[in-house]
Design a protein around this motif. Structure first.
Motif, mmCIF file in Angstrom:
data_model
loop_
_atom_site.group_PDB
_atom_site.id
_atom_site.type_symbol
_atom_site.label_atom_id
_atom_site.label_comp_id
_atom_site.label_asym_id
_atom_site.label_seq_id
_atom_site.Cartn_x
_atom_site.Cartn_y
_atom_site.Cartn_z
ATOM 1 N N ALA A 38 0.833 -1.202 0.000
ATOM 2 C CA ALA A 38 0.000 0.000 0.000
ATOM 3 C C ALA A 38 0.866 1.250 0.000
ATOM 4 O O ALA A 38 0.562 2.242 -0.684
ATOM 5 C CB ALA A 38 -0.931 -0.011 1.210
ATOM 6 N N ALA A 39 1.965 1.222 0.752
ATOM 7 C CA ALA A 39 2.887 2.361 0.766
ATOM 8 C C ALA A 39 3.553 2.530 -0.595
ATOM 9 O O ALA A 39 3.783 3.663 -1.053
ATOM 10 C CB ALA A 39 3.931 2.178 1.861
ATOM 11 N N CYS A 40 3.868 1.428 -1.254
ATOM 12 C CA CYS A 40 4.490 1.498 -2.582
ATOM 13 C C CYS A 40 3.576 2.167 -3.609
ATOM 14 O O CYS A 40 4.059 2.771 -4.573
ATOM 15 C CB CYS A 40 4.868 0.102 -3.067
ATOM 16 S SG CYS A 40 6.305 -0.627 -2.231
ATOM 17 N N ARG A 41 2.261 2.060 -3.415
ATOM 18 C CA ARG A 41 1.334 2.674 -4.365
ATOM 19 C C ARG A 41 1.458 4.194 -4.398
ATOM 20 O O ARG A 41 1.059 4.830 -5.374
ATOM 21 C CB ARG A 41 -0.113 2.282 -4.037
ATOM 22 C CG ARG A 41 -0.472 0.851 -4.352
ATOM 23 C CD ARG A 41 -1.948 0.702 -4.735
ATOM 24 N NE ARG A 41 -2.834 1.411 -3.834
ATOM 25 C CZ ARG A 41 -3.344 0.917 -2.700
ATOM 26 N NH1 ARG A 41 -3.044 -0.316 -2.336
ATOM 27 N NH2 ARG A 41 -4.142 1.634 -1.950
ATOM 28 N N SER A 42 2.031 4.771 -3.328
ATOM 29 C CA SER A 42 2.161 6.228 -3.299
ATOM 30 C C SER A 42 3.228 6.731 -4.269
ATOM 31 O O SER A 42 3.216 7.908 -4.648
ATOM 32 C CB SER A 42 2.476 6.706 -1.879
ATOM 33 O OG SER A 42 3.760 6.253 -1.466
ATOM 34 N N PHE A 43 4.154 5.860 -4.672
ATOM 35 C CA PHE A 43 5.183 6.301 -5.618
ATOM 36 C C PHE A 43 5.273 5.426 -6.866
ATOM 37 O O PHE A 43 5.976 5.769 -7.805
ATOM 38 C CB PHE A 43 6.557 6.406 -4.939
ATOM 39 C CG PHE A 43 6.967 5.217 -4.115
ATOM 40 C CD1 PHE A 43 7.601 4.133 -4.697
ATOM 41 C CD2 PHE A 43 6.706 5.186 -2.749
ATOM 42 C CE1 PHE A 43 7.979 3.050 -3.940
ATOM 43 C CE2 PHE A 43 7.101 4.104 -1.978
ATOM 44 C CZ PHE A 43 7.730 3.023 -2.571
ATOM 45 N N TYR A 44 4.579 4.294 -6.898
ATOM 46 C CA TYR A 44 4.461 3.512 -8.128
ATOM 47 C C TYR A 44 3.008 3.635 -8.597
ATOM 48 O O TYR A 44 2.120 2.899 -8.162
ATOM 49 C CB TYR A 44 4.805 2.041 -7.892
ATOM 50 C CG TYR A 44 6.254 1.785 -7.520
ATOM 51 C CD1 TYR A 44 7.284 2.504 -8.107
ATOM 52 C CD2 TYR A 44 6.588 0.804 -6.591
ATOM 53 C CE1 TYR A 44 8.610 2.257 -7.773
ATOM 54 C CE2 TYR A 44 7.910 0.549 -6.248
ATOM 55 C CZ TYR A 44 8.916 1.287 -6.839
ATOM 56 O OH TYR A 44 10.227 1.050 -6.499
ATOM 57 N N GLY A 45 2.783 4.576 -9.478
ATOM 58 C CA GLY A 45 1.422 4.872 -9.901
ATOM 59 C C GLY A 45 0.750 3.779 -10.706
ATOM 60 O O GLY A 45 -0.465 3.825 -10.920
ATOM 61 N N ASP A 46 1.525 2.778 -11.154
ATOM 62 C CA ASP A 46 0.932 1.707 -11.951
ATOM 63 C C ASP A 46 0.374 0.575 -11.096
ATOM 64 O O ASP A 46 -0.238 -0.359 -11.630
ATOM 65 C CB ASP A 46 1.961 1.141 -12.941
ATOM 66 C CG ASP A 46 3.259 0.683 -12.263
ATOM 67 O OD1 ASP A 46 3.432 0.950 -11.053
ATOM 68 O OD2 ASP A 46 4.093 0.085 -12.960
ATOM 69 N N LEU A 47 0.557 0.638 -9.773
ATOM 70 C CA LEU A 47 0.042 -0.437 -8.921
ATOM 71 C C LEU A 47 -1.461 -0.266 -8.720
ATOM 72 O O LEU A 47 -1.919 0.792 -8.261
ATOM 73 C CB LEU A 47 0.735 -0.416 -7.556
ATOM 74 C CG LEU A 47 2.172 -0.926 -7.499
ATOM 75 C CD1 LEU A 47 2.710 -0.834 -6.077
ATOM 76 C CD2 LEU A 47 2.253 -2.373 -7.988
ATOM 77 N N PRO A 48 -2.250 -1.275 -9.054
ATOM 78 C CA PRO A 48 -3.691 -1.174 -8.856
ATOM 79 C C PRO A 48 -4.062 -1.208 -7.374
ATOM 80 O O PRO A 48 -3.265 -1.634 -6.528
ATOM 81 C CB PRO A 48 -4.239 -2.401 -9.592
ATOM 82 C CG PRO A 48 -3.106 -3.363 -9.626
ATOM 83 C CD PRO A 48 -1.853 -2.560 -9.673
ATOM 84 N N GLU A 49 -5.281 -0.780 -7.064
ATOM 85 C CA GLU A 49 -5.711 -0.706 -5.670
ATOM 86 C C GLU A 49 -5.746 -2.054 -4.988
ATOM 87 O O GLU A 49 -5.594 -2.139 -3.774
ATOM 88 C CB GLU A 49 -7.093 -0.043 -5.578
ATOM 89 C CG GLU A 49 -7.079 1.453 -5.896
ATOM 90 C CD GLU A 49 -8.416 2.077 -5.661
ATOM 91 O OE1 GLU A 49 -9.367 1.371 -5.268
ATOM 92 O OE2 GLU A 49 -8.538 3.300 -5.872
#
Length: 231
Positions: free
Chosen positions: A213-224
């Motif tokens: 979830a933290a990685c989603r803040s800087f990897y915009g391609d990660l789905p929810e």
């Protein structure tokens, strides 16, 4: 047929399956029970498995078990998704200063010491948990720790020199790596099981979920659904 349980092996979908030997068979003959076969075929959920078991029982009575039966009840062939060799390796590009070298080499050792991804993932998770927790003492946001950990993770698994993803645990970690192509490959592998096997796996591992979830803040391609909570 008298079967002896030998132990368990990892399946492609994040859960172990039992292995048996027929006491009257050869030394190289190994078997799985029906439950394990359905797991290997990717069939998820009690309802699907019960329906599949019924149809399989009828098919075995006629002398054959076509794989299509597994496909008809939510199964699939194990995905094999290629992962390209990185053009800019994280390991060689990371500065070996400011105390980075020791944790970097520890991560590399951690990756190489375990022969399979189920054991490798189990080794990664406590280290991730400790590192994420340690940043709270200096009130750093979780994405700060996650960014550095993603780089260390990426540098470590580069040493595996793998050509493809063939199991859920590998896909889960490639999906949060620092290489764009690797994340794409991990997401591609996980997408068909995102609401089934992967939900089960990550929900049983809150450390991974927090990290992803933290990685989603800087990897915009990660789905929810990567790092998301399953309600």
């Amino acid at each position: 047929m008298s079967m002896t349980k030998l132990g368990h092996i990892p399946s492609p979908y994040g859960v172990p399956i039992a292995v048996y030997r027929d006491k009257g068979g050869g030394e190289d003959e190994f078997h799985h029970e029906l439950d394990g076969c359905m797991t290997m075929a990717g069939i998820h959920g009690k309802h699907n498995r019960e329906r599949c078991e019924k149809v399989l029982g009828e098919a075995m009575g006629r002398g054959g078990v076509p794989f299509q039966i597994f496909l008809d009840h939510g199964g699939q062939k194990v995905p094999h998704v290629a992962i390209p060799r990185p053009e800019q390796p994280a390991y060689t590009n990371m500065p070996k200063t400011h105390g980075i070298e020791e944790p970097l080499e520890n991560w590399v050792t951690l990756a190489l010491d375990h022969p399979s991804w189920d054991r490798r993932a189990a080794a990664f998770l406590p280290v991730l948990e400790h590192a994420m927790e340690s940043t709270k003492s200096w009130q750093a946001p979780p994405e700060v720790a996650a960014a550095g950990l993603s780089m260390l993770l990426t540098a470590a698994i580069e040493h595996l020199a793998e050509a493809e993803i063939d199991c859920l645990e590998a896909a889960a970690f490639y999906a949060v790596s620092a290489h764009d192509d690797w994340r794409v490959a991990g997401i591609e592998w996980l997408k068909p099981v995102s609401a089934t096997w992967f939900w089960d796996w990550q929900n049983a591992r809150p450390t991974y979920r927090t990290f992803a979830a933290a990685c989603r803040s800087f990897y915009g391609d990660l789905p929810e659904w990567v790092g998301g909570a399953h309600e």
